[in-house]
Design an enzyme around this catalytic site. Structure first.
Site, PDB file in Angstrom:
ATOM      1  N   CYS A  80       0.860  -1.182   0.000  1.00 32.87           N
ATOM      2  CA  CYS A  80       0.000   0.000   0.000  1.00 32.87           C
ATOM      3  C   CYS A  80       0.894   1.229   0.000  1.00 32.87           C
ATOM      4  CB  CYS A  80      -0.894  -0.011   1.239  1.00 32.87           C
ATOM      5  SG  CYS A  80      -1.862   1.502   1.475  1.00 32.87           S
ATOM      6  N   CYS A 103      -1.389   3.510  -7.465  1.00 37.79           N
ATOM      7  CA  CYS A 103      -2.194   2.910  -6.402  1.00 37.79           C
ATOM      8  C   CYS A 103      -2.204   1.417  -6.660  1.00 37.79           C
ATOM      9  CB  CYS A 103      -3.616   3.474  -6.420  1.00 37.79           C
ATOM     10  SG  CYS A 103      -4.779   2.607  -5.320  1.00 37.79           S
TER      11      CYS A 103
END
Length: 294
Positions: free
Chosen positions: A75, A182
């Site tokens: 992440c 992302c």
């Protein structure tokens, strides 16, 4: 004596961990994987830095207590916010591997590129620093993608198409490639490529993060190894992979407990390159990748 498989924990707020988990499963299926998702807390991008650090540290400690030999944070938000305190808490006994958007290989092409990311990441000092370090002045364009990560998390095809179309409209025509900033975005590479001009390249770091994990563990790639188990942790409880995750080929393969084939994985400009070190802490020159046709 019974030999237990090497166990790797992956920590993310949601299913953005699937691409990295899929590459690990493909390259070393005999690694036991612990997938830590946070359905109650996600998305992390809207939370304060202190909240994210506490969440990641708590999850990291639980992962260690449950036998993790290495921790991966697939992440971007968690990596930039909590990777330093997490490393301080568990290294050097266990390696901790961060995720960095693939700005460096995109910059190495010498061609204009865009960085698609969440609104928070797009406006962050973190992304600006990556661009300053690895791209020439004026080479990179930041493109915020509102709603795309949420649409991918929900496996909502209409919302994915709408968010991708908006991001494509915001992407300058001069850009020859796009950095997927992302970790959710590689799950919908086909939709992204369909919305971009033919010949546009895509850069993603999930292959490199998986390779760095193997390097830190001292393990070579061995796709023929016998698969070990996959455990899913939802907050504090163990359970099944969410139904939305199983709508993606990677998620379905992980849920089935077998191998992840090359066809299950996203195709990006880094997909077929050899293992390389983590650009977060071990920068090395990267050869320019060839642009693919669409």
């Amino acid at each position: 004596m019974v030999r237990h498989p090497t166990r790797v924990a992956l920590i993310d707020s949601g299913i953005g961990l699937l691409p990295t988990a899929g590459w690990l499963r493909h390259l070393r299926p005999d690694l036991a994987l612990d997938l830590y998702l946070d359905p109650e807390g996600m998305p992390w991008g809207s939370k304060s830095s202190a909240w994210i650090v506490e969440r990641v540290l708590d999850t990291g400690r639980r992962a260690v207590a449950r036998g993790a030999d290495a921790i991966v944070v697939p992440c971007n938000t968690a990596s930039v916010t909590a990777i330093v305190p997490l490393r301080a808490a568990v290294e050097p006994e266990r390696p901790v591997v961060a995720t960095v958007p693939a700005v460096k290989p995109a910059g190495a092409t010498g061609l204009p590129f865009a960085i698609w990311a969440t609104e928070r990441t797009t406006g962050s000092d973190y992304q600006r620093d990556l661009v300053e370090r690895f791209a020439a002045p004026g080479q990179a364009d930041a493109v915020a993608c509102p709603g795309l990560a949420r649409a991918v998390e929900d496996a909502d095809p209409d919302a994915v198409r709408a968010a991708v179309a908006l991001a494509a409209e915001r992407t300058p025509a001069r850009c020859r490639s796009v950095v997927l900033g992302c970790t959710h975005y590689p799950l919908v590479v086909q939709e992204i490529l369909a919305a971009l001009p033919p010949g546009t390249g895509l850069h993603d770091s999930s292959r490199a993060v998986a390779g760095q994990t193997l390097r830190r563990l001292g393990l070579p790639e061995d796709p023929a190894a016998e698969p070990a188990g996959v455990r899913v942790h939802l907050g504090g409880d163990e359970g099944p992979l969410p139904a939305a995750a199983c709508r993606y080929p990677i998620g379905a393969a992980l849920a089935a407990g077998g191998r992840v084939t090359r066809d299950d994985l996203p195709v990006t400009d880094e997909s077929d390159q050899q293992t390389r070190p983590d650009t977060a802490s071990h920068p090395h020159p990267i050869a320019p990748p060839a642009l693919r046709g669409v």
